[in-house]
Enzyme design. Structure first.
Site, PDB file in Angstrom:
ATOM      1  N   GLY A   1       0.816  -1.208   0.000  1.00 45.26           N
ATOM      2  CA  GLY A   1       0.000   0.000   0.000  1.00 45.26           C
ATOM      3  C   GLY A   1       0.849   1.256   0.000  1.00 45.26           C
ATOM      4  O   GLY A   1       1.940   1.315  -0.587  1.00 45.26           O
ATOM      5  N   SER A   2       0.360   2.273   0.691  1.00 45.66           N
ATOM      6  CA  SER A   2       0.985   3.602   0.617  1.00 45.66           C
ATOM      7  C   SER A   2       2.362   3.687   1.244  1.00 45.66           C
ATOM      8  O   SER A   2       3.033   4.724   1.113  1.00 45.66           O
ATOM      9  CB  SER A   2       0.064   4.638   1.273  1.00 45.66           C
ATOM     10  OG  SER A   2      -1.141   4.750   0.553  1.00 45.66           O
TER      11      SER A   2
END
Length: 592
Positions: free
Chosen positions: A300-301
């Site tokens: 993810g981020s």
């Protein structure tokens, strides 16, 4: 006449001697054959194995994580026991009836039914050696030794003991009953830890009792000790705080890796749930997994700092460069990528602070898939970390030529590739180490580590500076703040892929990767919590607080000087410690 007489006498003496020798030989071979066969069987030279002591596994300070303690195994000679009972039944001497009943006595010592032991002996009647019980308690072994039971013996062996129990079990691993490594570092360094058994010559009687030691043929050679990079104090801290966080959020499992930025040494590596290697009943395949190395997930981020770094390295972007993220979403290759809300125009700091998927996608489109892939690859993604751990995975990252337009965008915010907790920690350590990549190690390093410059120091330091905005009150992880220290880090919340190959709507991986102190990086910590069920599932609320508890304790234990004393408030405000950062839920995209 005199000479003839002397010759006759001498010849007669020799002849008589020859007759005596022949007669004695006949007597031994025929009439006394049984007696001498019995005597030969009663005293036999045997080669006995001298077990070798397995080397210790210690932490970096010499504290034991795995040690072998001497114990005994009890064995029986079914042939000799059977022979003993036969002689006992046919012996006319009444006194012999008072001789011990070895099967009954041994069964009583071992607290098992006599019938069970008798059946085991009967089914192996033709054998001369079978184990009855391994790794006896010392008190029981002493009772058996004192009883001097015919056909029963004790053999020295070693039992592995793990002082830290479940705290380091998935990393250290365990051995089998023969002290051979079966999992973890016990398995990967089995040959190094194992000693070489010795031999000695002994004399045994008919009942298997040792009656004389004839000397050592070859001495046992103990195994080598193995010093890990782990610090046992930090391991306890990391495991306990991770376990507490997993329980509080009712998550499926979690993992954490704490690394020394300058050396690449892993100071702590924890997996939850775990198992007690001193109690084999607690072992299941799911519990023995070292999830920090053998499990992979979409980060993810937490990948966005490397997207920003790739932008800076391209020369097309500066920290003050801006992206218009309006209206808060963008269509790329048939997919809609969304932010939590319309953040408008953001510079690179703002993209990290707000964890803007739209901003990261625009950057990836501008610099191109090859530049993005190269940056990721240089920081170790898609490659084996090379720590030599059994089952270690290299993650997954396809070649840039296979990336679609939407795939390039997805990679920019941490989808479309998979990593391990160790890989992510190693990449953040390289970022914190002024762009110098050092291969991680689970062993204590005695020589300076070899570093490869994979990004310019200026750009790497710039990204670390920008990441401090993430733990600000306006960022996605204010709960990661530590009073007195500048902290740089990044959250990552990603949807998990279900059994059907599609992204789940209610299962998430939460990640926080952080650097401390940000002004002079010494430590990197990555925390991964999978599928939290209680409360918020965002990384800023799940993984970030665990990071805060572990990192604060580590900085204190290692006496690392605070770098933000003048301006840091004494404690976090209630708003900062309870604030939730909501994020949008869209197909295959999650913010921070």
């Amino acid at each position: 006449m005199g000479a003839r007489w002397r010759v006759a006498v001498v010849s007669g003496v020799f002849g008589l001697s020859a007759l005596i020798l022949v007669g004695r030989a006949v007597q031994i071979q025929i009439s006394e054959q049984g007696f001498y066969l019995q005597q030969g069987g009663d005293r036999q030279q045997r080669v006995q194995v001298i077990p070798a002591h397995r080397g210790m596994i210690t932490d970096r300070n010499g504290d034991p994580l795995a040690i072998s303690v001497p114990v005994d195994a009890v064995w029986v000679n079914p042939t000799e026991i059977t022979k003993y009972y036969q002689q006992l039944r046919t012996d006319p001497n009444p006194k012999s009836k008072k001789d011990p009943d070895p099967i009954k006595t041994l069964a009583a010592f071992l607290e098992i039914p006599r019938s069970v032991l008798q059946a085991q002996i009967d089914s192996n009647r033709s054998k001369q050696f079978i184990y009855v019980r391994r790794q006896l308690r010392p008190s029981v072994a002493q009772q058996i030794r004192a009883a001097k039971l015919p056909g029963v013996g004790l053999q020295r062996e070693y039992q592995r003991f793990y002082p830290t129990g479940d705290v380091s079990a998935p990393l250290v691993g365990f051995t089998n009953i023969d002290d051979h490594g079966q999992a973890g570092l016990e398995a990967s360094y089995n040959q190094y830890l194992s000693g070489k058994a010795g031999q000695r010559l002994i004399l045994k009687d008919a009942y298997g009792h040792e009656i004389d030691d004839l000397g050592v043929i070859s001495p046992a050679q103990p195994g080598n000790d193995l010093a890990l990079s782990i610090d046992r104090r930090l391991q306890y801290l990391t495991y306990s705080e991770l376990a507490k966080g997993v329980v509080e959020t009712q998550a499926e499992y979690g993992s954490a890796v704490l690394m020394n930025v300058a050396t690449g040494e892993v100071l702590a590596m924890a997996s939850v749930p775990s198992f007690n290697p001193n109690n084999r009943a607690t072992m299941t395949p799911a519990l023995t997994r070292n999830r920090a190395i053998v499990d992979q997930f979409e980060p993810g981020s937490s990948m966005k700092p490397f997207t920003i770094l790739a932008a800076l390295e391209s020369g097309r972007w500066q920290p003050q460069s801006t992206v218009n993220t309006s209206p808060g979403w963008v269509r790329v290759g048939g997919f809609t990528i969304r932010d939590h809300r319309n953040y408008g125009v953001l510079d690179l700091r703002g993209i990290l602070e707000k964890s803007s998927n739209v901003g990261a996608s625009h950057i990836a489109e501008d610099i191109g898939n090859k530049a993005l892939w190269t940056e990721f690859h240089d920081f170790g993604f898609g490659q084996d970390a090379g720590v030599g751990f059994p089952g270690e995975v290299s993650g997954r990252m396809e070649n840039w030529r296979d990336w679609s337009v939407s795939g390039t965008a997805a990679h920019s915010y941490g989808y479309g590739l998979s990593v391990t907790t160790l890989q992510l920690a190693t990449a953040y350590a390289a970022l914190a180490n002024h762009g110098r990549y050092i291969h991680p190690t689970l062993l204590r390093r005695s020589q300076p580590a070899h570093a490869v410059q994979v990004a310019s120091a200026k750009d790497a330091d710039t990204v670390v500076s920008l990441l401090q905005a993430v733990v600000s009150p306006e960022g996605t992880a204010p709960k990661a703040r530590i009073p007195g220290f500048h902290i740089a880090g990044k959250t990552g919340t990603s949807r998990m892929i279900g059994p059907d190959g599609k992204y789940s709507t209610d299962k998430y991986n939460t990640v926080f990767a952080g650097i401390a102190p940000a002004s002079d990086p010494r430590l990197v910590l990555v925390v991964v919590v999978t599928d939290p069920q209680k409360g918020s599932y965002y990384a800023g609320d799940v993984a970030a607080p665990i990071f805060q508890h572990i990192m604060a304790g580590a900085l204190r234990m290692l006496n690392i000087r605070p770098d933000d004393l003048p301006n840091e408030p004494a404690q976090l405000t209630a708003q900062q410690t309870t604030r939730l950062i909501p994020m949008s839920l869209t197909k295959r995209t999650e913010g921070g």
